[in-house]
Design an enzyme around this catalytic site. Structure first.
Site, short mmCIF file in Angstrom:
data_model
loop_
_atom_site.label_atom_id
_atom_site.label_comp_id
_atom_site.label_asym_id
_atom_site.label_seq_id
_atom_site.Cartn_x
_atom_site.Cartn_y
_atom_site.Cartn_z
N CYS B 36 0.85 -1.18 0.00
CA CYS B 36 0.00 0.00 0.00
C CYS B 36 0.88 1.24 0.00
CB CYS B 36 -0.89 0.01 1.23
SG CYS B 36 0.05 0.07 2.75
N CYS B 39 3.13 1.80 3.00
CA CYS B 39 4.38 1.05 2.99
C CYS B 39 5.51 1.91 2.43
CB CYS B 39 4.25 -0.19 2.13
SG CYS B 39 3.28 -1.49 2.86
N ASP B 446 4.01 -30.10 -5.20
CA ASP B 446 5.18 -30.77 -4.66
C ASP B 446 5.14 -30.52 -3.15
OD1 ASP B 446 7.82 -31.86 -4.49
OD2 ASP B 446 8.57 -29.82 -4.35
N ASP B 637 9.15 -26.65 -6.91
CA ASP B 637 10.23 -25.72 -6.58
C ASP B 637 11.61 -26.25 -6.90
OD1 ASP B 637 10.68 -27.57 -4.47
OD2 ASP B 637 11.75 -25.96 -3.43
N ASP B 641 11.44 -31.44 -9.94
CA ASP B 641 10.14 -31.10 -10.53
C ASP B 641 10.29 -30.68 -11.98
OD1 ASP B 641 8.93 -31.43 -8.05
OD2 ASP B 641 9.49 -29.40 -7.48
#
Lengths: 45, 744
Positions: B36, B39, B446, B637, B641
């Site tokens: 936002c 921030c 995974d 990740d 994979d």
């Protein structure tokens, strides 16, 4: 009605000045990053 | 990793000297975790408090900060630490220094748009009297004055605001092709030219009718569409570039006296000896001097199968080392190889036009020829009866048929959707994948590093009688430090600095590591294995651990087991519930033991879970599901994979994934937020719906309006309004996608 002969050219000149002012604001970056400015007044310091 | 940023050699890559302040530098930071506007101020404070950091400007919309800093007073790692303390991640974004032309383009277009908008309003005012007055109300000299004023204010619109249309049209004509801007530019030029003649010679052949208001309004709406399109495009381009921002890559270089040190890749010179761990990218072109490994060169050669590489063979920069540790001698370095790879990636993502957009492009050219021909024919036909009306008809045909809406329909929607996703931490690598994403019905996860957090805590060590737990950990650490697998990382972290050296290391994806470990100068060399229970001949035990287990074995068999606490990602359960609420089937595939996989599956509410899967097993599973007619999205990740990510209809990699997984994935989820995945899928379905609406609307509009314009039933102002509104409607409809649906 004669005053229109002055007012219409004046409005044209005014419009051109405003266009130049918009350009100045754009190139100064005033339309960028405008979200944080609204929050700044809420900050303590 | 942070020390690499502190190297003066790296500074050139992401910062530049600040003009006017000696010794100071200027640099962009990409901030992660900004949600936002407030921030932006927090980040600004965190950075401004540091000594040696000045002129902090934070942009909330693009999540970037521009700072000035002095190398004498501070180091990049200090800012990153300060930002981490405030709860934000950051990466230096050298590419933003190169983005100055883009900002220039944004400003020019904004100014063009403002000029067109302001002049449009003023010209409308001058035009109103002519519309409302009854004949004879306005004296000819006042009418002439109004016409003259309109002409003066239309001039900047035609000369400045319309410049992009004219230049594109000219370029197209010079290359002998016809583009969307050709009829637009023709229409504007004819309308303005005819109006000019009518203003200064009202008794001439073109009559006294002027179209200044139509021209300015048309240009304003057209530019509004372009402006919105540019904003969407820049936002997406920014997020694609963000993907390329990583901490400077480092590599282990051999020291002259033996041993290795981690140095930034930029500091390598030809002739250096480096070693490349499994999962790492080759930093340079060179020759393998030791080791055996599988190397994935898909990014460079398009060869999808990994190729074996051993001593004496060539390896190329940018390819991935998959299984074993390789020592190599650097032969060619420099920006060229790495640069070429990044350019390919970027182009691949941005050139990738969705299928529907390609169809629209193909029919555009014959359509545009037909438009110009129809305009000429209509004008010629009307010329014989009423020359002043002929010009109006030609303008109307040229303007009303502009297929802007048709060509905007798909890109506007996908770009808006991608931009919204990028702000939520999902980077769209392939725009086309959004289309595939809409029809997904099965999501396969995974486990390690995806559903669970990657840094794991060592809970307990149990050993074969006769060996100390600390000793076992040190041996395991010697192996683990050569692997990027999350479990290896955890062991290496727990073991700390080790005094043994592992050589001839091979990583069997999905199983574990194998290497010869020696200490005391090589007198006690032993073959060690580290990994899954089956890989290390672990004894069956009644007691099962709560989390992940990693086993260690030597020639004599099982040696020790390390138990890790595996923490579930905080939003895993909510994300899976959300996916099931969307009517999707959720599955879990893992190389880990079935028992712990099943337990985790029950905890998060996944019904279908399979453990003990090798990479091939995962791949088989995904293709079997596809043969059953399922459309599979794979979330992963790690190295193991890679094949299934490539096979799945849609692949999603977690942000901290190894580079290989990221390179193969269609989407990258930053910050490990699983909650973004249900959002991504629902966003993709919304995108598909919006694209269909857009195409339907654009096609219907052209079908209705073109005949009306040709028979002369449509005045130019209505043509301009209709055309501009149809494009605006498409863009506005697409802009709905820039807002994500409420989170579940």
């Amino acid at each position: 009605m004669d005053i229109l002969f002055l007012l219409i050219p004046l409005s044209v000149a005014l419009a051109l000045i405003i266009i130049a002012a918009l350009g100045w604001a754009v190139w100064r970056g005033q339309f960028e990053g405008i979200d944080a400015e609204a929050q700044r007044i809420l900050e303590a310091d | 990793m942070q020390t690499a940023l502190d190297e003066p050699a790296e500074w050139e890559g992401f910062s530049r000297p600040l003009a006017g302040r000696d010794g100071w530098r200027e640099c962009y930071l990409a901030i992660e975790g900004m949600h936002c506007a407030a921030c932006a101020l927090t980040v600004e404070h965190a950075l401004a408090l540091l000594p040696g950091v000045d002129n902090v400007r934070v942009n909330g919309a693009s999540a970037t900060a521009l700072i000035a800093w002095s190398p004498r007073l501070t180091r990049p790692s200090a800012w990153l630490a300060a930002l981490a303390g405030a709860g934000y991640g950051a990466l230096p974004a050298g590419d933003l220094l190169l983005a100055a032309p883009r900002r220039q383009a944004q400003r020019v277009l904004l100014w063009r748009w403002l000029v067109a908008g302001f002049c449009m309003m003023q010209v409308m005012m001058y035009a109103v009297p002519a519309y409302v007055a009854s004949p004879g109300d306005i004296t000819p000299d006042i009418a002439g004055l109004l016409g003259w004023a309109s002409w003066v204010l239309t001039l900047p619109v035609v000369l400045f605001s319309c410049w992009p249309f004219f230049s594109t049209a000219l370029r197209d004509l010079r290359h002998g092709r016809i583009g969307m801007d050709v009829p637009v530019a023709l229409g504007i030029a004819i309308a303005f030219g005819a109006s000019t003649v009518a203003t200064f010679d009202p008794t001439g052949p073109l009559g006294h009718e002027v179209w200044y208001d139509s021209v300015t309004m048309f240009v304003f709406f057209l530019l509004s569409g372009r402006l919105l399109e540019q904003r969407l495009r820049d936002r997406t381009a920014g997020s694609l570039e963000a993907l390329m921002r990583r901490l400077p890559q480092t590599i282990e270089r051999a020291l002259p006296g033996g041993g290795f040190e981690r140095v930034p890749v930029r500091r390598l010179v030809a002739g250096d000896l480096v070693r490349v761990l499994p999962g790492e990218i080759f930093p340079a072109d060179g020759v393998v001097t030791d080791g055996e490994s599988q190397v994935d060169e898909a990014l460079l050669t398009g060869e999808s199968m990994p190729v074996p590489r051993g001593k004496g063979q060539l390896v190329v920069a940018g390819s991935h080392n998959l299984s074993g540790m390789l020592a190599m001698r650097v032969e060619r370095i420099g920006e060229q190889t790495r640069y070429a790879q990044i350019v390919t990636l970027m182009e691949q993502a941005s050139m990738d036009k969705p299928r529907l957009a390609r169809i629209a492009d193909r029919i555009a050219t014959p359509f545009l020829f037909a438009v110009v021909a129809a305009a000429a024919a209509a004008a010629a036909w009307w010329w014989s009866t009423d020359p002043s009306h002929a010009v109006g008809v030609a303008i109307a045909v040229l303007i009303v048929t502009c297929p802007c809406a048709l060509s905007l329909a798909t890109p506007a929607a996908t770009l808006a959707a991608a931009g919204a996703l990028a702000r939520r931490g999902v980077l769209v690598r392939r725009l086309q994948a959004l289309e595939a994403c809409a029809s997904i019905d099965t999501v396969v996860f995974d486990k390690t590093g995806t559903l669970t957090l990657a840094p794991m805590a060592l809970l307990a060590t149990r050993c074969r009688p006769g060996i100390e737990p600390a000793r076992a950990l040190a041996l395991a650490g010697a192996l683990a430090q050569h692997s990027l697998h999350p479990a290896s990382r955890a062991i290496a972290a727990a073991a700390g600095k080790v005094d043994c050296i592992a050589t001839g290391l091979t990583e069997l994806a999905g199983h574990g590591l194998r290497a010869t470990v020696s200490q005391d100068g090589g007198r006690h060399a032993r073959q060690l294995r580290l990994g899954a229970a089956s890989f290390c001949d672990a004894p069956a035990r009644r007691h099962t651990a709560l989390g992940l287990e990693v086993h260690l074995a030597d020639e004599a068999g099982w040696l020790a087991v390390f138990e890790f606490d595996e923490a579930l990602r905080p939003d895993a359960q909510a994300a899976i519930e959300a996916l099931r609420a969307q009517g999707l089937s959720v599955q879990l595939l893992s190389g880990d033991r079935s028992v712990s996989v099943q337990r985790l599956a029950r905890r998060v509410g996944i019904e279908a879970a399979w453990g003990d899967c090798s990479p091939e097993g995962k791949l088989r599973h995904v293709s079997r599901a596809q043969r059953q007619g399922r459309r599979v999205a794979m979330v992963g990740d790690g190295v193991n994979d890679g094949p299934s990510l490539a096979r799945a209809d849609v692949s999603i990699a977690m942000g901290q994934a190894v580079p290989l997984a990221q390179a193969k994935a269609d989407f990258v989820v930053l910050g490990g937020q699983l909650g973004a995945i249900p959002l991504l899928l629902s966003q993709a379905r919304r995108t598909r719906r919006v694209v269909r609406e857009n195409l339907l609307w654009a096609a219907a509009y052209n079908t209705v309006c073109v005949p009306l314009a040709v028979i002369g039933a449509m005045p130019p102002w209505l043509a301009g309004l209709g055309m501009a509104l149809s494009s605006l409607l498409v863009v506005a409809n697409s802009a709905r996608l820039a807002r994500l649906p409420a989170e579940h």
